[in-house]
Design a protein around this motif. Structure first.
Motif, PDB file in Angstrom:
ATOM      1  N   GLY A  12     -11.232  12.199  -8.852  1.00  0.00           N
ATOM      2  CA  GLY A  12      -9.863  11.715  -8.932  1.00  0.00           C
ATOM      3  C   GLY A  12      -9.490  11.253 -10.329  1.00  0.00           C
ATOM      4  N   GLU A  13      -8.297  10.668 -10.453  1.00  0.00           N
ATOM      5  CA  GLU A  13      -7.771  10.179 -11.728  1.00  0.00           C
ATOM      6  C   GLU A  13      -7.691   8.655 -11.677  1.00  0.00           C
ATOM      7  N   LEU A  14      -8.594   7.968 -12.375  1.00  0.00           N
ATOM      8  CA  LEU A  14      -8.648   6.511 -12.328  1.00  0.00           C
ATOM      9  C   LEU A  14      -7.385   5.870 -12.880  1.00  0.00           C
ATOM     10  N   SER A  15      -6.882   6.371 -13.992  1.00  0.00           N
ATOM     11  CA  SER A  15      -5.702   5.764 -14.610  1.00  0.00           C
ATOM     12  C   SER A  15      -4.483   5.849 -13.694  1.00  0.00           C
ATOM     13  N   ILE A  16      -4.312   6.981 -13.026  1.00  0.00           N
ATOM     14  CA  ILE A  16      -3.173   7.138 -12.127  1.00  0.00           C
ATOM     15  C   ILE A  16      -3.305   6.211 -10.919  1.00  0.00           C
ATOM     16  N   ILE A  17      -4.521   6.044 -10.422  1.00  0.00           N
ATOM     17  CA  ILE A  17      -4.748   5.156  -9.274  1.00  0.00           C
ATOM     18  C   ILE A  17      -4.374   3.725  -9.642  1.00  0.00           C
ATOM     19  N   ILE A  18      -4.843   3.270 -10.802  1.00  0.00           N
ATOM     20  CA  ILE A  18      -4.577   1.888 -11.220  1.00  0.00           C
ATOM     21  C   ILE A  18      -3.087   1.662 -11.433  1.00  0.00           C
ATOM     22  N   ILE A  19      -2.425   2.585 -12.128  1.00  0.00           N
ATOM     23  CA  ILE A  19      -0.994   2.441 -12.388  1.00  0.00           C
ATOM     24  C   ILE A  19      -0.208   2.399 -11.077  1.00  0.00           C
ATOM     25  N   SER A  20      -0.575   3.258 -10.137  1.00  0.00           N
ATOM     26  CA  SER A  20       0.123   3.296  -8.849  1.00  0.00           C
ATOM     27  C   SER A  20      -0.110   2.020  -8.053  1.00  0.00           C
ATOM     28  N   ALA A  21      -1.349   1.522  -8.054  1.00  0.00           N
ATOM     29  CA  ALA A  21      -1.695   0.376  -7.220  1.00  0.00           C
ATOM     30  C   ALA A  21      -1.115  -0.939  -7.748  1.00  0.00           C
TER      31      ALA A  21
ATOM     32  N   GLY B  36       0.816  -1.210   0.000  1.00  0.00           N
ATOM     33  CA  GLY B  36       0.000   0.000   0.000  1.00  0.00           C
ATOM     34  C   GLY B  36       0.850   1.260   0.000  1.00  0.00           C
ATOM     35  N   MET B  37       1.970   1.223   0.737  1.00  0.00           N
ATOM     36  CA  MET B  37       2.865   2.379   0.773  1.00  0.00           C
ATOM     37  C   MET B  37       3.557   2.586  -0.582  1.00  0.00           C
ATOM     38  N   VAL B  38       3.860   1.480  -1.265  1.00  0.00           N
ATOM     39  CA  VAL B  38       4.437   1.587  -2.610  1.00  0.00           C
ATOM     40  C   VAL B  38       3.433   2.261  -3.548  1.00  0.00           C
ATOM     41  N   GLY B  39       2.172   1.842  -3.445  1.00  0.00           N
ATOM     42  CA  GLY B  39       1.131   2.467  -4.258  1.00  0.00           C
ATOM     43  C   GLY B  39       1.014   3.954  -3.972  1.00  0.00           C
ATOM     44  N   LEU B  40       1.105   4.317  -2.698  1.00  0.00           N
ATOM     45  CA  LEU B  40       1.053   5.729  -2.323  1.00  0.00           C
ATOM     46  C   LEU B  40       2.242   6.493  -2.899  1.00  0.00           C
ATOM     47  N   SER B  41       3.402   5.889  -2.861  1.00  0.00           N
ATOM     48  CA  SER B  41       4.615   6.551  -3.375  1.00  0.00           C
ATOM     49  C   SER B  41       4.493   6.830  -4.869  1.00  0.00           C
ATOM     50  N   PHE B  42       4.015   5.842  -5.619  1.00  0.00           N
ATOM     51  CA  PHE B  42       3.886   6.044  -7.067  1.00  0.00           C
ATOM     52  C   PHE B  42       2.754   7.018  -7.391  1.00  0.00           C
ATOM     53  N   LEU B  43       1.753   7.063  -6.543  1.00  0.00           N
ATOM     54  CA  LEU B  43       0.699   8.062  -6.739  1.00  0.00           C
ATOM     55  C   LEU B  43       1.290   9.467  -6.636  1.00  0.00           C
ATOM     56  N   TYR B  44       2.171   9.648  -5.670  1.00  0.00           N
ATOM     57  CA  TYR B  44       2.827  10.952  -5.508  1.00  0.00           C
ATOM     58  C   TYR B  44       3.734  11.261  -6.703  1.00  0.00           C
ATOM     59  N   LEU B  45       4.505  10.242  -7.154  1.00  0.00           N
ATOM     60  CA  LEU B  45       5.436  10.459  -8.263  1.00  0.00           C
ATOM     61  C   LEU B  45       4.711  10.813  -9.561  1.00  0.00           C
ATOM     62  N   GLN B  46       3.503  10.300  -9.715  1.00  0.00           N
ATOM     63  CA  GLN B  46       2.755  10.565 -10.945  1.00  0.00           C
ATOM     64  C   GLN B  46       1.837  11.773 -10.828  1.00  0.00           C
ATOM     65  N   GLY B  47       1.946  12.498  -9.743  1.00  0.00           N
ATOM     66  CA  GLY B  47       1.155  13.707  -9.591  1.00  0.00           C
ATOM     67  C   GLY B  47      -0.300  13.448  -9.296  1.00  0.00           C
ATOM     68  N   GLY B  48      -0.588  12.352  -8.593  1.00  0.00           N
ATOM     69  CA  GLY B  48      -1.966  12.035  -8.233  1.00  0.00           C
ATOM     70  C   GLY B  48      -2.538  13.022  -7.242  1.00  0.00           C
ATOM     71  N   LEU B  49      -3.850  13.011  -7.125  1.00  0.00           N
ATOM     72  CA  LEU B  49      -4.532  13.938  -6.234  1.00  0.00           C
ATOM     73  C   LEU B  49      -4.573  13.391  -4.808  1.00  0.00           C
ATOM     74  N   LEU B  50      -4.641  14.295  -3.859  1.00  0.00           N
ATOM     75  CA  LEU B  50      -4.689  13.901  -2.444  1.00  0.00           C
ATOM     76  C   LEU B  50      -5.919  13.067  -2.143  1.00  0.00           C
ATOM     77  N   ILE B  51      -6.992  13.328  -2.845  1.00  0.00           N
ATOM     78  CA  ILE B  51      -8.247  12.615  -2.593  1.00  0.00           C
ATOM     79  C   ILE B  51      -8.163  11.148  -3.028  1.00  0.00           C
ATOM     80  N   ASP B  52      -7.176  10.803  -3.853  1.00  0.00           N
ATOM     81  CA  ASP B  52      -7.008   9.428  -4.338  1.00  0.00           C
ATOM     82  C   ASP B  52      -6.127   8.582  -3.422  1.00  0.00           C
ATOM     83  N   VAL B  53      -5.564   9.186  -2.382  1.00  0.00           N
ATOM     84  CA  VAL B  53      -4.636   8.467  -1.502  1.00  0.00           C
ATOM     85  C   VAL B  53      -5.257   7.230  -0.867  1.00  0.00           C
ATOM     86  N   PRO B  54      -6.447   7.319  -0.227  1.00  0.00           N
ATOM     87  CA  PRO B  54      -7.023   6.111   0.394  1.00  0.00           C
ATOM     88  C   PRO B  54      -7.267   4.982  -0.607  1.00  0.00           C
TER      89      PRO B  54
END
Length: 251
Positions: free
Chosen positions: A192-201, A126-144
């Motif tokens: 939020g951004e669905l594509s960024i969430i999936i790529i990060s997760a 889960g922390m890896v997913g969070l890290s990649f969300l940050y690297l890809q410029g994901g939104l704060l609302i997509d963190v959970p």
């Protein structure tokens, strides 16, 4: 003569166990073969030969003895086992431990040193997913959503890998669950951004170590092992993509 044969068999036992631990823990072929050569040379056999692939270890101490062959059944990534086995190998080369002591230490590594508990690894996923969300410029609302999808997806993938003998199916199911959770979270929070969430997760289940080892084996001249690892990584990546695509098709 009998003592010499017993000593040779002991060397073979130590070398094969060290190679088996390394290969099952995800080490590259170059590291495994070098370790086998170093131990053999330290024991006085500088003309030993070894050949390692993803699934088979072949070892010949010298031309006048029988070769050893071992079939690798399972492979994982366990850097602790690799590090501890390398330490034992260095101690043998430096003359700090005997073969009997090395055998006991290697048996301990093989039987007692396990990977981290699965819940802890899921949390790390889960922390890896969070890290990649940050690297890809994901939104704060997509963190959970990214944390839950990455952690649960990794947990399911690892759990199925332990229960199912077939390869690539756990990655397909894991990525399928990840895409479902990401899509569900996106439905609850559509801003939020669905594509960024999936790529990060899905990043925690991407075979990054396998790809890295394949490149290292290629530079080391182990073309057969490099090609097989690249193919395995390619099919695993295809399974991940198929799982995600299956969900996206029905959205």
């Amino acid at each position: 003569m009998t003592d010499l044969l017993e000593n040779e068999e002991k060397i073979k036992d130590v070398v094969m166990l060290a190679a088996r631990i390394l290969l099952e823990a995800g080490a590259e072929g170059t590291r495994v073969e070098d370790t086998m050569t170093y131990i053999s040379s330290a024991c006085g056999y500088k003309s030993s030969n070894s050949f390692v692939t993803n699934t088979v270890i072949t070892y010949l101490l010298h031309n006048g003895t029988h070769p050893r062959i071992y079939r690798i059944q399972t492979r994982d990534t366990n850097l602790i086992r690799i590090s501890e086995t390398n330490r034992v190998s260095r101690h043998i080369v430096e003359g700090k431990i005997t073969l009997d002591e090395a055998w006991d230490k290697l048996k301990y590594i093989n039987e007692r040193i396990d990977d981290h508990p699965l819940p802890f690894k899921a949390f790390a996923g889960g922390m890896v997913g969070l890290s990649f969300l940050y690297l890809q410029g994901g939104l704060l609302i997509d963190v959970p959503t990214a944390i839950l999808a990455g952690g649960i997806g990794y947990f399911i993938t690892e759990y199925l890998s332990q229960k199912i003998e077939a390869q690539f199916i756990p990655e397909f199911i894991g990525s399928f669950i990840i895409a479902l959770l990401a899509a569900f979270g996106h439905m609850l929070v559509p801003s939020g951004e669905l594509s960024i969430i999936i790529i990060s997760a899905v990043m925690p289940i991407v075979p990054g170590v396998l790809i890295t080892n394949a490149i290292q084996d290629m530079f080391g001249g182990h073309m057969l092992m490099s090609i097989t690892k690249l193919l395995e990584a390619l099919v695993t990546a295809f399974g991940i993509g198929a799982g995600v695509a299956t969900v996206l098709i029905f959205l």
